[in-house]
Write a protein that holds these residues in place. Structure first.
Motif, PDB file in Angstrom:
ATOM      1  N   SER A  31      -2.486  -2.816  -8.099  1.00 45.75           N
ATOM      2  CA  SER A  31      -2.238  -2.823  -6.663  1.00 45.75           C
ATOM      3  C   SER A  31      -1.241  -3.910  -6.280  1.00 45.75           C
ATOM      4  CB  SER A  31      -3.546  -3.063  -5.902  1.00 45.75           C
ATOM      5  OG  SER A  31      -3.295  -3.283  -4.525  1.00 45.75           O
ATOM      6  N   PRO A  32      -0.331  -3.624  -5.322  1.00 42.75           N
ATOM      7  CA  PRO A  32       0.572  -4.674  -4.834  1.00 42.75           C
ATOM      8  C   PRO A  32      -0.184  -5.742  -4.040  1.00 42.75           C
ATOM      9  CG  PRO A  32       0.808  -2.681  -3.520  1.00 42.75           C
ATOM     10  CD  PRO A  32      -0.072  -2.332  -4.677  1.00 42.75           C
ATOM     11  N   ARG A  33      -1.436  -5.486  -3.735  1.00 42.32           N
ATOM     12  CA  ARG A  33      -2.267  -6.454  -2.999  1.00 42.32           C
ATOM     13  C   ARG A  33      -3.252  -7.163  -3.923  1.00 42.32           C
ATOM     14  NH1 ARG A  33      -1.357  -1.764  -0.716  1.00 42.32           N
ATOM     15  NH2 ARG A  33      -0.208  -1.742   1.262  1.00 42.32           N
ATOM     16  N   PRO A  58       2.997  -5.844   1.698  1.00 41.03           N
ATOM     17  CA  PRO A  58       1.711  -5.678   1.022  1.00 41.03           C
ATOM     18  C   PRO A  58       0.943  -6.995   0.880  1.00 41.03           C
ATOM     19  CG  PRO A  58       3.362  -4.359  -0.069  1.00 41.03           C
ATOM     20  CD  PRO A  58       4.095  -5.192   0.948  1.00 41.03           C
TER      21      PRO A  58
END
Length: 210
Positions: free
Chosen positions: A37-39, A189
């Motif tokens: 995930s980019p988060r 993000p």
């Protein structure tokens, strides 16, 4: 909590941003522990929620790693977005952790699998199907949920925007527990737009008190 509905803001990783979001009075703040995930939370933020409940989001992770993260980050909830079994959820619950299990909903039959998780989860999360884990930021047909007759309350997710308050007010279900906010409230993000969150919360509150 606004009119008995939870507000969860997910996908956070910056300490100052987390603090500012918590000051808005949200109920839950989600941290994503899925490396794709980019988060993804690569390091422990310099501020973690003190009042909002801490939710850790995982995807098909080794259960011992989940438990270790729960201790390290003092998580209140574990949110699962993969193919985790009911037994997996039970194991976490036996450790005193509350579980949120996410389900992708496209057709009415997608709700059938929730019955297997009734006794192992505190909440379900209903989201839009997508090719990657973690949500698409798009909205599914909420009318499908009217046939859901399970006992477990659910959070509504997928494509909720700063301008969704009116539509949310028009959706009613006895098991609706709250709303999950993420990508449509971002500057980038993992960085939430505080002004948009505040606008949404204010608008939702106004509409619910009219």
């Amino acid at each position: 909590m606004i009119n008995n509905k939870l507000i969860k803001v997910c996908g956070m990783k910056d300490g100052q941003n987390i603090h500012e979001t918590e000051l808005l009075g949200v109920d839950m703040i989600g941290l994503i522990f899925y490396p794709e995930s980019p988060r993804y939370v690569r390091k422990k933020p310099d501020y973690l929620p003190k009042h909002a409940l801490r939710v850790g989001v995982f995807v098909n992770e080794d259960i011992e790693k989940v438990k270790k993260s729960a201790v390290r980050f003092k998580l209140d909830f574990i949110q699962l977005h993969g193919s985790e079994s009911p037994e997996y959820c039970h194991s976490l619950r036996s450790e005193g952790l509350q579980v949120i299990k996410a389900f992708s909903i496209a057709k009415t039959r997608d709700l059938l699998k929730t019955h297997l998780y009734e006794t192992s989860c505190r909440y379900f999360l209903f989201d839009t199907p997508c090719t990657q884990y973690g949500g698409s930021g798009n909205t599914f047909d909420w009318n499908i949920l009217h046939i859901y007759n399970g006992k477990t309350p659910f959070l509504l997710s997928g494509g909720i925007t700063p301008f969704s308050a009116q539509r949310l007010q028009e959706f009613h279900h006895p098991r609706l527990a709250g709303y999950d906010l993420n990508s449509r409230f971002e500057l980038e993000p993992g960085m939430k737009n505080i002004e948009q969150l505040q606008m949404f919360i204010n608008d939702l509150h106004k509409k619910q008190t009219i």
